[in-house]
Design an enzyme around this catalytic site. Structure first.
Site, PDB file in Angstrom:
ATOM      1  CD  GLU A   1       3.903   0.981   6.909  1.00 51.92           C
ATOM      2  OE1 GLU A   1       4.805   1.461   7.754  1.00 51.92           O
ATOM      3  OE2 GLU A   1       3.551   1.861   6.153  1.00 51.92           O
TER       4      GLU A   1
ATOM      5  CG  ASP B   1      -0.241  -0.124   2.482  1.00 53.27           C
ATOM      6  OD1 ASP B   1       0.512  -1.038   2.636  1.00 53.27           O
ATOM      7  OD2 ASP B   1      -0.334   0.937   3.540  1.00 53.27           O
TER       8      ASP B   1
END
Length: 558
Positions: free
Chosen positions: A225, A160
């Protein structure tokens, strides 16, 4: 001729500028010990060591270089134009697939396309691995080793990215993956699709060369994250604990800024071996409603504002303890960089001499670039309350974010906020509830409620006095001194030191898997690289450092 004090002042300014570069690079925080933090009899192991002036053993030792098994391949990766063009293309196409997330309510289905790209582009890698999809979008690749007595080694990155912001502010599109011949641009270029793609590229080339590991190698790629990893790394950790058990891994190496830095004519490689703690503190003020024409002296908004203002007026005391990896960073600077003698002496005595410790603290506190990096910080980031102009607010909430220094903990913060809130509650005739414990009974005037919303302790410190650290440091010395920049090291050596990661990574979820967690990656990260900002980029050469280093490092340890 300048006086001694003038010389020292100039040296201190240069040194603060040097440390500011580290801070602005996002690599390290510096936290220091103030004598008012604890009485002398309360100082325990980890805060100060036994006084010694011995110089027999360096505080920042050099580690022997480790011979690469296939150095020619690392040279090829770094310098072959065809390999470079293919590598840049792979990273560029990864950037072109948006995988940004918000803190809440993100649409993770967008990761399906990214998975399809990875599985197609790196088919050889996925075919060679045992592939596990954890919580749908987490990726774990296990390359099974032939020797079960060797602990698996894990390498991680996250899929991400943060949102792109306003695309109109980007010189190149945030998902263009544009390559200008030197840099690759786009969201995730340096945080951290470069690492994810680089790891896959290194394994792909290892497999081309017939790689068959003795030690199991694990790649783990989370997918949230940037919003604390609660769906990705958290589930991956549970999966790995069930599969391998606690303390079962050789090490974990996760993302971080590029380790290679040239500072004051000296070359350093800095790996984070710890992270700050984290605490989101929620504050709620409850008061009776009513018409604003008959308002009390302080509404709920005024009450919470007073509490926040008083809390912000008191900074936490700076603290430097021996368990803080930053001390190793400072010691390495002092032992190898060209700094003024008395300043060098203070740094090299700061782990046992109180006055030296104080002077190192003050040096950093005097500069705005480092001031807030020597403290446990608090920031009032969110406040909500009130409905309309003629109605008194009944429920006002705020969130205060903290980043906790080594030597401080949750109790440090709760004691501080409780003391201030007690004073405000008594002044306003209100109740006080802290962590669901009633300290002052709620009254007709209302109550103040304080509760930890999310908390993470200061991360365990990875040891740097064992074979794992020595091996990793030795590999970095070989890579940069002999392979990457031999011309820089004709009369020099690479100094490898520990340090602190400024932000929290997915490793927060992996503490039970190993005591050896490192944060940092091969390459260099300029201060202008735009991480979490606009025009994010990675130098193509820096990206190739990841591929070339991990090719030989994985080959060596497995």
């Amino acid at each position: 001729m300048p006086s001694h004090n003038q010389v020292r002042k100039r040296s201190q300014l240069a040194f603060r500028s040097f440390l500011a570069m580290l801070v602005l690079c996002g690599l390290y925080q510096f936290f220091h010990l103030s004598p008012c933090m604890m009485r002398s009899e309360e100082r325990v192991s980890g805060y100060f060591s036994t006084p010694t002036d011995s110089t027999d053993e360096p505080l920042c030792p050099l580690y022997d270089k480790v011979e690469f098994k296939d150095p020619d391949s690392s040279v090829y990766i770094l310098h072959d134009d065809e390999f470079k063009n293919k590598s840049v293309s792979r990273l560029s196409r990864a950037i072109q697939i948006p995988t940004w997330i918000d803190d809440e309510g993100s649409d993770f289905t967008k990761f399906t396309k990214f998975h399809e790209y990875l599985e197609t582009e790196f088919q050889r890698v996925f075919d060679a691995a045992n592939v596990f999809k954890v919580n749908t979008y987490g990726i774990v690749l296990e390359f099974k080793g032939s020797n079960s007595s060797l602990k698996p080694a894990m390498f991680t990155a996250h899929q991400d990215t943060v949102p792109p912001g306003d695309p109109q502010k980007w010189d190149k599109g945030p998902f263009s993956g544009y390559y200008d011949g030197t840099r690759v641009y786009g969201r995730g270029a340096s945080d951290c699709k470069n690492l994810l793609i680089g790891l896959l590229e290194s394994m792909d080339y290892l497999l081309v060369k017939g790689f068959k590991p003795e030690r199991t190698i694990i790649f783990a790629f989370g997918f949230d994250e940037e919003s604390s990893g609660k769906y990705g790394a958290s589930h991956i950790s549970k999966f790995l604990l069930e599969k391998y058990g606690p303390n079962s891994l050789y090490h974990i190496i996760d993302e971080g800024f590029g380790v290679f830095m040239e500072l004051q004519n000296k070359n350093f490689a800095m790996l984070a071996t710890g992270e700050k703690g984290y605490l989101d503190l929620g504050i709620e003020v409850l008061q009776p409603g009513g018409h604003s024409s008959i308002a009390p002296d302080h509404t709920a908004i005024g009450t919470i504002s007073k509490l926040i203002s008083r809390y912000e007026d008191r900074l936490y005391n700076p603290i430097l303890v021996n368990v803080n990896p930053t001390l190793n960073t400072l010691q390495c600077i002092a032992e190898y960089a060209d700094i003024e003698k008395s300043l060098k002496k203070d740094i090299l005595r700061a782990h046992f001499d109180e006055k030296s410790n104080e002077r190192v603290i003050q040096l950093l506190l005097d500069d705005t670039n480092t001031k807030y990096n020597v403290l446990t910080t608090h920031a009032a980031d969110i406040i909500n309350g009130g409905d309309k102009a003629n109605a008194l607010p009944q429920n006002v909430t705020a969130l205060i974010n903290h980043r906790i220094a080594h030597g401080n903990d949750f109790d440090t913060i709760m004691d501080r906020i409780t003391g201030i809130a007690t004073g405000v509650a008594k002044e306003h005739g209100m109740g006080l509830i802290v962590e669901e414990e009633i300290l002052i009974e709620p009254t007709l005037a209302g109550s103040i409620n304080i509760k930890a919303i999310y908390k993470l302790p200061v991360a365990p410190i990875t040891p740097i006095n064992d074979e794992i650290w020595a091996s990793l440091a030795g590999h970095y010395r070989t890579f940069y001194e002999d392979i990457t920049y031999p011309e820089k090291f004709e009369d020099d050596v690479l100094v490898v030191s520990a340090g602190i990661m400024t932000g929290n990574t997915d490793t927060r979820h992996y503490w039970d898997l190993t005591d050896h967690i490192f944060r940092g990656q091969p390459g260099f990260t300029p201060m202008t690289s735009g991480v979490h900002g606009i025009n994010e980029y990675i130098d193509a050469d820096s990206h190739l450092h990841i591929v070339a280093f991990y090719y030989n490092y994985i080959l060596s340890i497995s």
